[in-house]
Design an enzyme around this catalytic site. Structure first.
Site, PDB file in Angstrom:
ATOM      1  N   TYR A  58       0.824  -1.211   0.000  1.00 41.06           N
ATOM      2  CA  TYR A  58       0.000   0.000   0.000  1.00 41.06           C
ATOM      3  C   TYR A  58       0.863   1.268   0.000  1.00 41.06           C
ATOM      4  O   TYR A  58       0.418   2.317  -0.439  1.00 41.06           O
ATOM      5  CB  TYR A  58      -0.898   0.037   1.240  1.00 41.06           C
ATOM      6  CG  TYR A  58      -2.226  -0.671   1.103  1.00 41.06           C
ATOM      7  CD1 TYR A  58      -2.291  -1.996   0.705  1.00 41.06           C
ATOM      8  CD2 TYR A  58      -3.410  -0.007   1.400  1.00 41.06           C
ATOM      9  CE1 TYR A  58      -3.506  -2.643   0.606  1.00 41.06           C
ATOM     10  CE2 TYR A  58      -4.631  -0.651   1.302  1.00 41.06           C
ATOM     11  CZ  TYR A  58      -4.674  -1.962   0.899  1.00 41.06           C
ATOM     12  OH  TYR A  58      -5.880  -2.605   0.814  1.00 41.06           O
ATOM     13  N   LYS A  76       3.166 -15.273   2.738  1.00 38.85           N
ATOM     14  CA  LYS A  76       3.364 -16.019   1.490  1.00 38.85           C
ATOM     15  C   LYS A  76       4.869 -16.234   1.356  1.00 38.85           C
ATOM     16  O   LYS A  76       5.513 -15.786   0.395  1.00 38.85           O
ATOM     17  CB  LYS A  76       2.773 -15.198   0.323  1.00 38.85           C
ATOM     18  CG  LYS A  76       2.724 -15.922  -1.010  1.00 38.85           C
ATOM     19  CD  LYS A  76       1.650 -16.988  -1.102  1.00 38.85           C
ATOM     20  CE  LYS A  76       1.778 -17.753  -2.406  1.00 38.85           C
ATOM     21  NZ  LYS A  76       0.862 -18.907  -2.488  1.00 38.85           N
ATOM     22  N   ASP A 133      -2.929 -18.241   0.925  1.00 40.15           N
ATOM     23  CA  ASP A 133      -3.945 -18.947   0.118  1.00 40.15           C
ATOM     24  C   ASP A 133      -4.628 -20.036   0.947  1.00 40.15           C
ATOM     25  O   ASP A 133      -5.847 -20.181   0.924  1.00 40.15           O
ATOM     26  CB  ASP A 133      -3.332 -19.514  -1.183  1.00 40.15           C
ATOM     27  CG  ASP A 133      -2.000 -20.217  -0.987  1.00 40.15           C
ATOM     28  OD1 ASP A 133      -1.448 -20.174   0.133  1.00 40.15           O
ATOM     29  OD2 ASP A 133      -1.501 -20.825  -1.952  1.00 40.15           O
ATOM     30  N   ASP A 155      -6.391  -6.967   4.487  1.00 41.43           N
ATOM     31  CA  ASP A 155      -7.525  -6.331   3.809  1.00 41.43           C
ATOM     32  C   ASP A 155      -8.424  -7.394   3.179  1.00 41.43           C
ATOM     33  O   ASP A 155      -9.645  -7.401   3.370  1.00 41.43           O
ATOM     34  CB  ASP A 155      -6.999  -5.369   2.734  1.00 41.43           C
ATOM     35  CG  ASP A 155      -8.115  -4.726   1.940  1.00 41.43           C
ATOM     36  OD1 ASP A 155      -9.074  -4.237   2.572  1.00 41.43           O
ATOM     37  OD2 ASP A 155      -8.047  -4.723   0.695  1.00 41.43           O
ATOM     38  N   ASP A 176     -12.432  -9.002   4.590  1.00 39.92           N
ATOM     39  CA  ASP A 176     -13.683  -8.978   3.810  1.00 39.92           C
ATOM     40  C   ASP A 176     -14.230 -10.398   3.706  1.00 39.92           C
ATOM     41  O   ASP A 176     -15.428 -10.642   3.852  1.00 39.92           O
ATOM     42  CB  ASP A 176     -13.450  -8.424   2.392  1.00 39.92           C
ATOM     43  CG  ASP A 176     -13.841  -6.962   2.252  1.00 39.92           C
ATOM     44  OD1 ASP A 176     -13.626  -6.210   3.230  1.00 39.92           O
ATOM     45  OD2 ASP A 176     -14.345  -6.569   1.180  1.00 39.92           O
TER      46      ASP A 176
HETATM   47  C1  IPM Z   1     -10.346  -1.142   4.209  1.00 44.21           C
HETATM   48  C2  IPM Z   1     -10.617  -0.581   2.845  1.00 44.21           C
HETATM   49  C3  IPM Z   1      -9.471   0.325   2.427  1.00 44.21           C
HETATM   50  C4  IPM Z   1      -8.206  -0.508   2.402  1.00 44.21           C
HETATM   51  C5  IPM Z   1      -9.670   1.050   1.077  1.00 44.21           C
HETATM   52  C6  IPM Z   1     -10.944   1.871   1.066  1.00 44.21           C
HETATM   53  C7  IPM Z   1      -8.484   1.894   0.724  1.00 44.21           C
HETATM   54  O1  IPM Z   1     -10.828  -1.603   1.929  1.00 44.21           O
HETATM   55  O2  IPM Z   1     -10.190  -0.355   5.161  1.00 44.21           O
HETATM   56  O3  IPM Z   1     -10.309  -2.363   4.350  1.00 44.21           O
HETATM   57  O4  IPM Z   1      -7.922  -1.179   1.402  1.00 44.21           O
HETATM   58  O5  IPM Z   1      -7.483  -0.500   3.393  1.00 44.21           O
HETATM   59 MG    MG Z   2     -10.918  -3.543   2.762  1.00 41.05          MG
END
Ligand code: IPM
Ligand code: MG
Length: 355
Positions: A142, A190, A222, A246, A250
């Site tokens: 990032y 990884k 993975d 990240d 999710d």
């Molecule tokens: C998160 C989001 C952010 C990230 C985006 C919006 C930049 O997905 O906080 O998880 O990737 O960190």
């Molecule tokens: Mg995110």
């Protein structure tokens, strides 16, 4: 106590969910006799439009000066389809994380018994799952430089960088969490491919020796992606680098039944920030349908971080009560029985005032 809060609503559904988290925070402060002051500031696309900068200096000064920051969401489709946009809303979030030194992002994943059948995963696999993902937040791909394109536009590159010091501090923090929980730590990397991952593993193996009470395991990302879905109960604390964290969180939100349920706390050198893990959900903006619970639960994390444990418990109890009473938004409601964002927030705030 006195609580000086900076509130950054941001984009999309940000203002709507923040309004509800703020109503709940106010209710808690009212019943527990804390003096709350709230300052609002711009971030993201909203800030670009007003100032040209997605994280203006004024916003940063306010954040630095407050006890905690409550953050909504960032991102706008206007920028997503424009690869040549000179500034992007997300840069505001990244700048905030970097300037506040928020190197640790804590993402707890738990299940609510009455929502078990909202998850597409089998109930017996997820009932009782309780894990925390600790995501490194200010390093890795990032932030690594160089990043960009060749002059003729035919080549693009990002750089993943980690230093020993960056890895050490996040791994130690993760052991701190593991010690207070079920004493199991999974280091996700990884290392079979990436040299940054091999450094992670080398550093973690050294620190591991200082925590013999904790069972440490190492897992490729993975494989971790598969096991989080297949057997989430095997995890207690996961520590991982920025982008893996990240993606895995999710994915892990599927266990809880909705991305709209996962809160997070980001902490490090300066003021801590509390934000839902979901994004700005532009399709729902202004419709009063977004789930405010991730942001309300982020406020619970905020009180707990400020060592106001009872206040955190109060919010959690109110959220659990709202779910049990089916006062929930459409993402987790049974067909035809959805409540609005503001109705859910008001119900929870009232519950707190009356308890
Ligand atoms: C998160 C989001 C952010 C990230 C985006 C919006 C930049 O997905 O906080 O998880 O990737 O960190
Ligand atoms: Mg995110």
């Amino acid at each position: 106590m006195k609580l000086n809060l900076t509130v950054l609503p941001g984009d999309g559904i940000g203002p709507e969910i923040i309004a509800q988290a703020l109503a709940v925070t106010e209710a808690v402060c009212e019943t527990r006799e804390h003096t709350l002051t709230v300052e609002r500031a711009l971030v993201g696309a909203a800030a670009i439009e007003e100032t040209g900068d997605p994280y203006p200096a004024e916003t940063h000064a306010l954040c630095m000066d407050s006890d905690a920051v409550l953050f909504g969401a960032i991102g706008s489709p206007r920028y997503d389809n424009d690869p040549s946009a000179p500034v992007r809303p997300e840069q505001g979030l990244l700048a905030m994380r970097q300037k506040l030194g928020l190197y640790a992002n804590i993402r707890p994943v738990t299940t609510f018994p009455s929502l078990i059948d909202r998850s597409p995963l089998r109930a017996d696999l997820i009932a009782g799952a309780d894990l925390i993902c600790i995501r490194e937040l200010t390093g890795g791909i990032y932030f690594g430089r160089p990043q960009g394109r060749s002059e003729d536009g035919t080549v693009a590159y990002d750089t993943c960088i980690y230093t020993v010091a960056e890895i050490e501090r996040i791994v130690r923090l993760a052991y701190g969490y593991a010690l207070r929980r079920r004493r199991k730590l999974t280091v996700v990397d990884k290392a079979n491919v990436l040299s940054t991952s091999r450094l992670w593993r080398q550093v973690a193996r050294r620190i591991e020796k200082e925590y013999p009470e904790v069972e440490t395991e190492y897992m490729f990302v993975d494989n971790a992606a598969m096991q989080i879905i297949q057997n989430p109960k095997r995890f207690d604390v996961i520590v991982t680098e920025n982008m893996f964290g990240d993606i895995l969180t999710d994915e892990a939100s599927v266990i809880t039944g909705s991305l709209g349920l996962l809160p997070s706390a980001s902490m490090g050198t300066h003021t801590a920030v509390f934000e839902p893990i979901h994004g700005s959900y532009p399709q729902a903006a202004g419709k009063n349908i977004a789930n405010p619970l991730a942001t309300i639960l982020s406020a619970a994390l905020m009180f707990e971080y400020l060592d106001l444990q009872e206040e955190g418990r109060l919010i959690r109890a109110a959220v659990a009560a709202s779910i049990n009473a089916n006062i929930v938004t459409e993402d987790i409601a049974e067909a035809g029985k959805a409540y609005k964002t503001s109705e859910v927030g008001q119900w929870i705030a009232n519950y707190i005032k009356n308890s």
